[in-house]
Design a protein around this motif. Structure first.
Motif, PDB file in Angstrom:
ATOM      1  N   THR A  67      -8.640   2.616  11.292  1.00 13.09           N
ATOM      2  CA  THR A  67      -9.663   1.337  11.798  1.00 13.09           C
ATOM      3  C   THR A  67     -10.129   0.782  10.486  1.00 13.09           C
ATOM      4  OG1 THR A  67     -10.352   2.994  13.515  1.00 13.09           O
ATOM      5  CG2 THR A  67     -12.068   1.129  12.979  1.00 13.09           C
ATOM      6  N   ILE A  68      -9.762  -0.523  10.817  1.00 14.36           N
ATOM      7  CA  ILE A  68     -10.220  -1.399   9.589  1.00 14.36           C
ATOM      8  C   ILE A  68     -11.588  -2.006  10.010  1.00 14.36           C
ATOM      9  CG2 ILE A  68      -9.182  -3.560  10.667  1.00 14.36           C
ATOM     10  CD1 ILE A  68      -8.604  -4.327   7.619  1.00 14.36           C
ATOM     11  N   SER A  69     -12.533  -2.237   9.031  1.00 14.85           N
ATOM     12  CA  SER A  69     -14.002  -2.664   9.341  1.00 14.85           C
ATOM     13  C   SER A  69     -14.316  -3.429   7.921  1.00 14.85           C
ATOM     14  CB  SER A  69     -14.984  -1.693   9.666  1.00 14.85           C
ATOM     15  OG  SER A  69     -15.052  -0.800   8.610  1.00 14.85           O
ATOM     16  N   ARG A  70     -15.397  -4.309   8.162  1.00 16.40           N
ATOM     17  CA  ARG A  70     -15.871  -4.992   6.973  1.00 16.40           C
ATOM     18  C   ARG A  70     -17.144  -5.141   6.691  1.00 16.40           C
ATOM     19  NH1 ARG A  70     -13.232 -11.205   6.881  1.00 16.40           N
ATOM     20  NH2 ARG A  70     -14.700 -12.188   5.584  1.00 16.40           N
ATOM     21  N   ASP A  71     -17.787  -5.208   5.812  1.00 18.94           N
ATOM     22  CA  ASP A  71     -19.296  -5.465   5.428  1.00 18.94           C
ATOM     23  C   ASP A  71     -19.157  -6.766   4.655  1.00 18.94           C
ATOM     24  OD1 ASP A  71     -21.826  -5.507   4.603  1.00 18.94           O
ATOM     25  OD2 ASP A  71     -22.127  -3.385   4.313  1.00 18.94           O
ATOM     26  N   ASN A  72     -19.676  -7.825   5.222  1.00 25.87           N
ATOM     27  CA  ASN A  72     -19.669  -9.218   4.754  1.00 25.87           C
ATOM     28  C   ASN A  72     -20.802  -9.257   3.781  1.00 25.87           C
ATOM     29  OD1 ASN A  72     -17.697 -10.296   6.479  1.00 25.87           O
ATOM     30  ND2 ASN A  72     -18.928 -10.712   8.065  1.00 25.87           N
ATOM     31  N   ALA A  73     -21.859  -8.490   3.924  1.00 29.10           N
ATOM     32  CA  ALA A  73     -22.822  -8.747   3.045  1.00 29.10           C
ATOM     33  C   ALA A  73     -22.602  -8.082   1.705  1.00 29.10           C
ATOM     34  CB  ALA A  73     -24.080  -8.105   3.475  1.00 29.10           C
ATOM     35  N   LYS A  74     -21.615  -7.257   1.662  1.00 30.70           N
ATOM     36  CA  LYS A  74     -21.201  -6.619   0.470  1.00 30.70           C
ATOM     37  C   LYS A  74     -19.881  -6.831   0.014  1.00 30.70           C
ATOM     38  CE  LYS A  74     -23.509  -2.275   1.234  1.00 30.70           C
ATOM     39  NZ  LYS A  74     -23.512  -0.752   1.314  1.00 30.70           N
ATOM     40  N   ASN A  75     -19.149  -7.890   0.861  1.00 29.95           N
ATOM     41  CA  ASN A  75     -17.871  -8.066   0.615  1.00 29.95           C
ATOM     42  C   ASN A  75     -16.852  -7.153   0.495  1.00 29.95           C
ATOM     43  OD1 ASN A  75     -18.504 -10.999   0.533  1.00 29.95           O
ATOM     44  ND2 ASN A  75     -18.975 -11.056  -1.622  1.00 29.95           N
ATOM     45  N   THR A  76     -16.850  -6.349   1.260  1.00 31.53           N
ATOM     46  CA  THR A  76     -16.179  -5.216   1.136  1.00 31.53           C
ATOM     47  C   THR A  76     -15.459  -4.821   2.666  1.00 31.53           C
ATOM     48  OG1 THR A  76     -17.815  -3.996  -0.321  1.00 31.53           O
ATOM     49  CG2 THR A  76     -16.363  -2.747   1.087  1.00 31.53           C
ATOM     50  N   VAL A  77     -14.183  -4.185   2.425  1.00 31.49           N
ATOM     51  CA  VAL A  77     -13.459  -3.959   3.592  1.00 31.49           C
ATOM     52  C   VAL A  77     -13.254  -2.255   3.633  1.00 31.49           C
ATOM     53  CG1 VAL A  77     -11.276  -4.775   2.504  1.00 31.49           C
ATOM     54  CG2 VAL A  77     -11.591  -4.674   4.996  1.00 31.49           C
ATOM     55  N   TYR A  78     -13.078  -1.877   4.652  1.00 35.48           N
ATOM     56  CA  TYR A  78     -12.922  -0.421   4.844  1.00 35.48           C
ATOM     57  C   TYR A  78     -11.406  -0.013   5.812  1.00 35.48           C
ATOM     58  CZ  TYR A  78     -17.813  -0.473   3.321  1.00 35.48           C
ATOM     59  OH  TYR A  78     -18.919  -0.657   2.670  1.00 35.48           O
ATOM     60  N   LEU A  79     -10.931   0.917   5.278  1.00 37.35           N
ATOM     61  CA  LEU A  79      -9.701   1.419   6.146  1.00 37.35           C
ATOM     62  C   LEU A  79     -10.118   2.719   6.476  1.00 37.35           C
ATOM     63  CD1 LEU A  79      -7.246   0.546   7.572  1.00 37.35           C
ATOM     64  CD2 LEU A  79      -5.943   1.366   5.704  1.00 37.35           C
ATOM     65  N   GLN A  80     -10.458   3.184   7.633  1.00 34.61           N
ATOM     66  CA  GLN A  80     -10.619   4.655   7.957  1.00 34.61           C
ATOM     67  C   GLN A  80      -9.381   5.062   8.542  1.00 34.61           C
ATOM     68  OE1 GLN A  80     -13.367   6.813   7.731  1.00 34.61           O
ATOM     69  NE2 GLN A  80     -11.882   8.472   8.460  1.00 34.61           N
ATOM     70  N   MET A  81      -8.774   6.188   7.916  1.00 36.30           N
ATOM     71  CA  MET A  81      -7.466   6.746   8.293  1.00 36.30           C
ATOM     72  C   MET A  81      -7.665   8.075   8.685  1.00 36.30           C
ATOM     73  SD  MET A  81      -4.985   5.164   4.986  1.00 36.30           S
ATOM     74  CE  MET A  81      -6.087   6.275   4.131  1.00 36.30           C
ATOM     75  N   ASN A  82      -7.232   8.319   9.880  1.00 33.09           N
ATOM     76  CA  ASN A  82      -7.409   9.444  10.631  1.00 33.09           C
ATOM     77  C   ASN A  82      -5.811  10.035  11.073  1.00 33.09           C
ATOM     78  OD1 ASN A  82     -10.049   9.570  10.701  1.00 33.09           O
ATOM     79  ND2 ASN A  82     -10.402   8.376  12.555  1.00 33.09           N
ATOM     80  N   SER A  83      -5.883  11.270  11.404  1.00 35.82           N
ATOM     81  CA  SER A  83      -4.507  11.986  11.949  1.00 35.82           C
ATOM     82  C   SER A  83      -3.500  11.302  11.119  1.00 35.82           C
ATOM     83  CB  SER A  83      -4.321  11.500  13.311  1.00 35.82           C
ATOM     84  OG  SER A  83      -5.495  11.886  14.250  1.00 35.82           O
ATOM     85  N   LEU A  84      -3.824  11.479   9.640  1.00 35.77           N
ATOM     86  CA  LEU A  84      -2.666  11.327   8.871  1.00 35.77           C
ATOM     87  C   LEU A  84      -1.447  11.953   8.859  1.00 35.77           C
ATOM     88  CD1 LEU A  84      -5.184  10.398   5.696  1.00 35.77           C
ATOM     89  CD2 LEU A  84      -3.321   8.797   6.626  1.00 35.77           C
ATOM     90  N   LYS A  85      -0.221  10.954   8.398  1.00 37.54           N
ATOM     91  CA  LYS A  85       1.063  12.092   8.716  1.00 37.54           C
ATOM     92  C   LYS A  85       1.637  11.883   7.279  1.00 37.54           C
ATOM     93  CE  LYS A  85       1.589  10.227  13.348  1.00 37.54           C
ATOM     94  NZ  LYS A  85       2.334   9.226  14.276  1.00 37.54           N
ATOM     95  N   PRO A  86       2.575  12.682   6.854  1.00 40.51           N
ATOM     96  CA  PRO A  86       3.251  12.328   5.463  1.00 40.51           C
ATOM     97  C   PRO A  86       3.943  11.140   5.344  1.00 40.51           C
ATOM     98  CG  PRO A  86       3.901  14.628   6.600  1.00 40.51           C
ATOM     99  CD  PRO A  86       2.888  13.892   7.643  1.00 40.51           C
ATOM    100  N   GLU A  87       4.357  10.356   6.616  1.00 40.51           N
ATOM    101  CA  GLU A  87       4.864   9.190   6.372  1.00 40.51           C
ATOM    102  C   GLU A  87       3.948   8.026   5.882  1.00 40.51           C
ATOM    103  OE1 GLU A  87       5.400  11.142   8.849  1.00 40.51           O
ATOM    104  OE2 GLU A  87       5.307  10.025  10.767  1.00 40.51           O
ATOM    105  N   ASP A  88       2.653   8.404   6.046  1.00 37.67           N
ATOM    106  CA  ASP A  88       1.467   7.408   5.443  1.00 37.67           C
ATOM    107  C   ASP A  88       1.467   7.578   3.971  1.00 37.67           C
ATOM    108  OD1 ASP A  88      -0.322   8.597   8.381  1.00 37.67           O
ATOM    109  OD2 ASP A  88       0.770   6.608   8.395  1.00 37.67           O
ATOM    110  N   THR A  89       2.048   8.327   3.406  1.00 33.18           N
ATOM    111  CA  THR A  89       2.024   8.527   1.949  1.00 33.18           C
ATOM    112  C   THR A  89       2.566   7.176   1.307  1.00 33.18           C
ATOM    113  OG1 THR A  89       2.311  10.808   1.899  1.00 33.18           O
ATOM    114  CG2 THR A  89       2.966   9.607  -0.262  1.00 33.18           C
TER     115      THR A  89
END
Length: 120
Positions: A67-89
């Motif tokens: 899930t990607i999200s953004r805090d415009n006040a902080k000029n910051t973007v996040y990426l929440q990564m769940n159920s990670l797989k070895p191929e996400d390396t």
């Protein structure tokens, strides 16, 4: 002029979660879009997720898990990564289209990358 600084990478077991952050600083009037790319060893860099003012896009391989999200006040973007797989390396890179000053055209910027390693 502009710096994108990523954080939050690391080593995690398969099935685990990580949250990446990317903060933009410097000469910023506005940010049109922010996103995450990744590059695994021996492979081309690929888009993972992107967010604009009202829309998100995901690579098919991460839909339902990231899930990607953004805090415009902080000029910051996040990426929440769940159920990670070895191929996400991969090394994950932050990307942003930034307008430096009023009336300027957007310029594209990259962060330095953060390593994500998922063990099986």
């Amino acid at each position: 002029q502009v710096q994108l600084v990523e954080s939050g990478g690391g080593l995690v077991q398969a099935g685990g979660s990580l949250r990446l952050s990317c903060a933009a600083s410097g000469s910023i009037f506005s940010i049109n879009a922010m996103g995450w790319y990744r590059q695994a060893p021996g492979k081309q860099r690929e888009s993972v997720a992107r967010i604009t003012s009202g829309r998100t896009n995901y690579a098919d391989s991460v839909k339902g898990r990231f899930t990607i999200s953004r805090d415009n006040a902080k000029n910051t973007v996040y990426l929440q990564m769940n159920s990670l797989k070895p191929e996400d390396t991969a090394v994950y890179y932050c990307n942003a289209d930034i307008v430096n000053r009023l009336g300027y055209v957007p310029r594209n910027y990259w962060g330095q990358g953060t390593q994500v390693t998922v063990s099986s």
